[in-house]
Design an enzyme around this catalytic site. Structure first.
Site, PDB file in Angstrom:
ATOM      1  N   GLU A 115       0.833  -1.211   0.000  1.00 61.73           N
ATOM      2  CA  GLU A 115       0.000   0.000   0.000  1.00 61.73           C
ATOM      3  C   GLU A 115       0.870   1.265   0.000  1.00 61.73           C
ATOM      4  O   GLU A 115       0.601   2.219  -0.754  1.00 61.73           O
ATOM      5  CB  GLU A 115      -0.944  -0.055   1.215  1.00 61.73           C
ATOM      6  CG  GLU A 115      -1.910   1.097   1.302  1.00 61.73           C
ATOM      7  CD  GLU A 115      -1.312   2.272   2.067  1.00 61.73           C
ATOM      8  OE1 GLU A 115      -1.440   3.397   1.566  1.00 61.73           O
ATOM      9  OE2 GLU A 115      -0.709   2.058   3.146  1.00 61.73           O
ATOM     10  N   GLY A 116       1.956   1.275   0.781  1.00 63.50           N
ATOM     11  CA  GLY A 116       2.823   2.450   0.865  1.00 63.50           C
ATOM     12  C   GLY A 116       3.431   2.790  -0.492  1.00 63.50           C
ATOM     13  O   GLY A 116       3.328   3.932  -0.965  1.00 63.50           O
ATOM     14  N   ASP A 139       1.337  -9.493   3.722  1.00 63.77           N
ATOM     15  CA  ASP A 139       0.208  -9.176   4.615  1.00 63.77           C
ATOM     16  C   ASP A 139      -1.165  -9.327   3.944  1.00 63.77           C
ATOM     17  O   ASP A 139      -2.180  -9.374   4.634  1.00 63.77           O
ATOM     18  CB  ASP A 139       0.324  -7.736   5.128  1.00 63.77           C
ATOM     19  CG  ASP A 139       1.658  -7.458   5.802  1.00 63.77           C
ATOM     20  OD1 ASP A 139       2.265  -8.409   6.308  1.00 63.77           O
ATOM     21  OD2 ASP A 139       2.086  -6.288   5.813  1.00 63.77           O
ATOM     22  N   ARG A 174       1.919 -27.581  27.474  1.00 63.65           N
ATOM     23  CA  ARG A 174       2.126 -26.128  27.529  1.00 63.65           C
ATOM     24  C   ARG A 174       1.161 -25.376  26.627  1.00 63.65           C
ATOM     25  O   ARG A 174       0.620 -25.936  25.671  1.00 63.65           O
ATOM     26  CB  ARG A 174       3.522 -25.783  26.996  1.00 63.65           C
ATOM     27  CG  ARG A 174       4.620 -25.959  27.992  1.00 63.65           C
ATOM     28  CD  ARG A 174       5.945 -25.705  27.304  1.00 63.65           C
ATOM     29  NE  ARG A 174       7.028 -25.828  28.248  1.00 63.65           N
ATOM     30  CZ  ARG A 174       8.283 -26.044  27.919  1.00 63.65           C
ATOM     31  NH1 ARG A 174       8.619 -26.199  26.648  1.00 63.65           N
ATOM     32  NH2 ARG A 174       9.210 -26.119  28.843  1.00 63.65           N
ATOM     33  N   MET A 181       3.107 -12.045  11.622  1.00 60.67           N
ATOM     34  CA  MET A 181       3.085 -10.717  10.979  1.00 60.67           C
ATOM     35  C   MET A 181       1.727 -10.423  10.354  1.00 60.67           C
ATOM     36  O   MET A 181       0.813 -11.255  10.412  1.00 60.67           O
ATOM     37  CB  MET A 181       4.179 -10.653   9.912  1.00 60.67           C
ATOM     38  CG  MET A 181       5.559 -10.433  10.485  1.00 60.67           C
ATOM     39  SD  MET A 181       6.757 -10.229   9.154  1.00 60.67           S
ATOM     40  CE  MET A 181       8.158  -9.595  10.068  1.00 60.67           C
ATOM     41  N   GLY A 182       1.626  -9.264   9.722  1.00 59.99           N
ATOM     42  CA  GLY A 182       0.383  -8.902   9.028  1.00 59.99           C
ATOM     43  C   GLY A 182      -0.019  -7.455   9.220  1.00 59.99           C
ATOM     44  O   GLY A 182      -1.058  -7.029   8.724  1.00 59.99           O
ATOM     45  N   ARG A 277       4.734 -20.493  26.651  1.00 56.56           N
ATOM     46  CA  ARG A 277       5.917 -19.982  25.943  1.00 56.56           C
ATOM     47  C   ARG A 277       5.464 -19.144  24.754  1.00 56.56           C
ATOM     48  O   ARG A 277       4.398 -19.373  24.199  1.00 56.56           O
ATOM     49  CB  ARG A 277       6.768 -21.145  25.410  1.00 56.56           C
ATOM     50  CG  ARG A 277       7.373 -22.020  26.497  1.00 56.56           C
ATOM     51  CD  ARG A 277       8.567 -21.337  27.153  1.00 56.56           C
ATOM     52  NE  ARG A 277       9.270 -22.256  28.015  1.00 56.56           N
ATOM     53  CZ  ARG A 277       9.003 -22.439  29.305  1.00 56.56           C
ATOM     54  NH1 ARG A 277       8.015 -21.765  29.891  1.00 56.56           N
ATOM     55  NH2 ARG A 277       9.712 -23.303  30.025  1.00 56.56           N
ATOM     56  N   GLN A 285       8.721 -15.380   7.890  1.00 66.35           N
ATOM     57  CA  GLN A 285       7.519 -15.348   7.042  1.00 66.35           C
ATOM     58  C   GLN A 285       7.754 -14.619   5.725  1.00 66.35           C
ATOM     59  O   GLN A 285       6.972 -14.718   4.793  1.00 66.35           O
ATOM     60  CB  GLN A 285       6.368 -14.667   7.796  1.00 66.35           C
ATOM     61  CG  GLN A 285       5.908 -15.465   8.994  1.00 66.35           C
ATOM     62  CD  GLN A 285       5.186 -14.601  10.023  1.00 66.35           C
ATOM     63  OE1 GLN A 285       3.975 -14.501  10.010  1.00 66.35           O
ATOM     64  NE2 GLN A 285       5.930 -13.963  10.909  1.00 66.35           N
TER      65      GLN A 285
HETATM   66  O1  F6P Z   1       4.601  -5.524   5.459  1.00 63.89           O
HETATM   67  C1  F6P Z   1       5.339  -6.695   5.590  1.00 63.89           C
HETATM   68  C2  F6P Z   1       5.890  -6.825   6.981  1.00 63.89           C
HETATM   69  O2  F6P Z   1       6.601  -8.032   7.052  1.00 63.89           O
HETATM   70  C3  F6P Z   1       4.844  -6.730   8.090  1.00 63.89           C
HETATM   71  O3  F6P Z   1       4.098  -7.924   8.235  1.00 63.89           O
HETATM   72  C4  F6P Z   1       5.714  -6.388   9.270  1.00 63.89           C
HETATM   73  O4  F6P Z   1       4.993  -5.696  10.262  1.00 63.89           O
HETATM   74  C5  F6P Z   1       6.744  -5.483   8.663  1.00 63.89           C
HETATM   75  O5  F6P Z   1       6.790  -5.771   7.288  1.00 63.89           O
HETATM   76  C6  F6P Z   1       8.121  -5.663   9.259  1.00 63.89           C
HETATM   77  O6  F6P Z   1       8.943  -4.703   8.703  1.00 63.89           O
HETATM   78  P1  F6P Z   1      10.534  -4.673   8.886  1.00 63.89           P
HETATM   79  O7  F6P Z   1      11.107  -5.588   7.839  1.00 63.89           O
HETATM   80  O8  F6P Z   1      10.868  -3.249   8.641  1.00 63.89           O
HETATM   81  O9  F6P Z   1      10.836  -5.141  10.264  1.00 63.89           O
END
Ligand code: F6P
Length: 359
Positions: A115-116, A139, A174, A181-182, A277, A285
């Site tokens: 998106e950025g 994501d 446990r 991520m996401g 844990r 990922q």
């Molecule tokens: O947008 C992809 C992503 O992997 C996100 O899931 C995560 O929050 C971010 O980038 C991590 O960014 P960086 O590589 O700057 O730690």
């Protein structure tokens, strides 16, 4: 024609496949291609431009990462500039970038990004640069496309990790809390959590109550299931609370999320006394070879971007609307995040499977 390719934002498996398909499709038209190194940074001084031909893109379809390098900072619309008084302010370098494109005699840009980067691409298009966007991110939060490439690979990696955690969680009775991520969307956590039979899945779209999470763990205890797998998206929010940021996106950088897994684990220990844990799966990922699905999608995206240029259609993003690829105006993408819809059939499936969403 001279086409430039840039890979902005965090990397994602499949980037190299897009580059290869775009370069070979352009060569098929008799066009030249150059790559811009590290997002747009390589263009400012002209030193980061690399010629790309069939030789440069040989054997890269299956490789993770990007041969052009990526950059999660250095947004040209919010470029950090140090002031004489020591303050850092954000400046807009859009016109400088357009001047650099003209200087290098670049006719069109393929901007591969989330998106950025697609918002930046939209801004460049509004300022007269012929741009075609390609949606990329693990994501899966880009609007207008059913999926982005990189997502399927990230979900596969997370699913495999959760499968492995099951056995050790069961051996030790446990609770394992896994932070995935996401960013502000829960796609990776939802899809991998359901596929790997998690017991609890916490996503940003459904604020959670830690008491409900513990209820699920206790209910499993009563049934003789002395272990539990809790999947937490990094952007998950406790009811009435907010996402945990490690750093805010100051001076042209993205927000950095993280830490919610640890918070959830503490809540579980305090309330249930269960040994718990935490694992933060992190950048695993984003790595590795793209799945077959991501490779094919990425190759299709790269060649569709060149077709759009051949048709003279700019200011659009290539989107996947199965079974077809479509073109969507970039201004419909900018500044938006595709969240998991609350009426999603995937969430319903999870609920029918007895998975708790902490609500
Ligand atoms: O947008 C992809 C992503 O992997 C996100 O899931 C995560 O929050 C971010 O980038 C991590 O960014 P960086 O590589 O700057 O730690």
């Amino acid at each position: 024609m001279k086409i430039a390719i840039s890979t902005g934002g965090g990397d994602a498996p499949g980037l190299n496949a897009v580059i290869r398909a775009a370069v070979l499709s352009a060569a098929d038209h008799g066009w030249q291609t150059v790559g811009i190194r590290h997002g747009f940074q390589g263009l400012f001084d002209g030193k980061g431009l690399v010629p790309l031909g069939p030789n440069e893109v040989r054997g890269i379809t299956h490789l993770g990462g990007t041969i052009l390098g990526a950059a999660n900072k250095g947004n040209p619309l919010r470029w950090p500039k140090l002031q004489p008084d020591g303050r850092v302010v954000e400046v807009d370098r859009c016109y400088e970038l357009i001047a650099a494109f003209q200087r290098e005699r670049i006719d069109a840009l393929i901007s591969i990004g989330g998106e950025g980067s697609l918002t930046i691409a939209g801004e460049l298009w509004r300022n007269g640069l012929p741009v075609v966007g390609v949606p990329k991110t693990i994501d899966n939060d880009v609007v207008g496309t059913e999926t982005t490439f990189g997502f399927d690979t990230a979900v596969s990696t997370a699913t495999e990790a959760l499968d492995k955690l099951h056995t050790t969680a069961e051996s030790h009775d446990r609770v394992m809390v896994v932070e995935l991520m996401g960013r502000y969307a829960g796609w990776i956590a939802l899809h991998s959590g359901i596929s790997a039979t998690a017991d609890v899945i916490l996503i940003p779209e459904i604020p959670f109550d830690i008491e409900r999470v513990c209820e699920k763990i206790r209910e499993r205890e009563h049934r003789g299931r002395h272990f539990s797998i809790v999947v937490v998206a990094e952007g998950a929010v406790p009811r009435g609370g907010s996402a945990i940021l490690r750093a805010t996106g100051a001076a042209g950088e993205m927000d950095r999320l993280g830490g919610i897994g640890e918070l959830v684990a503490r809540g579980i220990i305090e309330r249930t006394g269960k040994e718990t844990r935490t694992l933060v799966l992190g950048h695993l990922q984003r790595g590795g070879s793209p799945t077959t699905f991501d490779r094919l999608l990425a190759l299709r995206f790269g060649s569709a971007a060149v077709r759009s240029i051949a048709d003279g259609e700019y200011g659009v993003m290539i989107a996947y609307n199965p079974p077809n690829l479509t073109r969507l105006p970039l201004d419909q993408v900018a500044g938006k995040t595709k969240l998991v819809p609350l009426d999603s059939g995937v969430i319903l499936t999870g609920r029918h499977l007895g998975i708790s969403f902490g609500d």
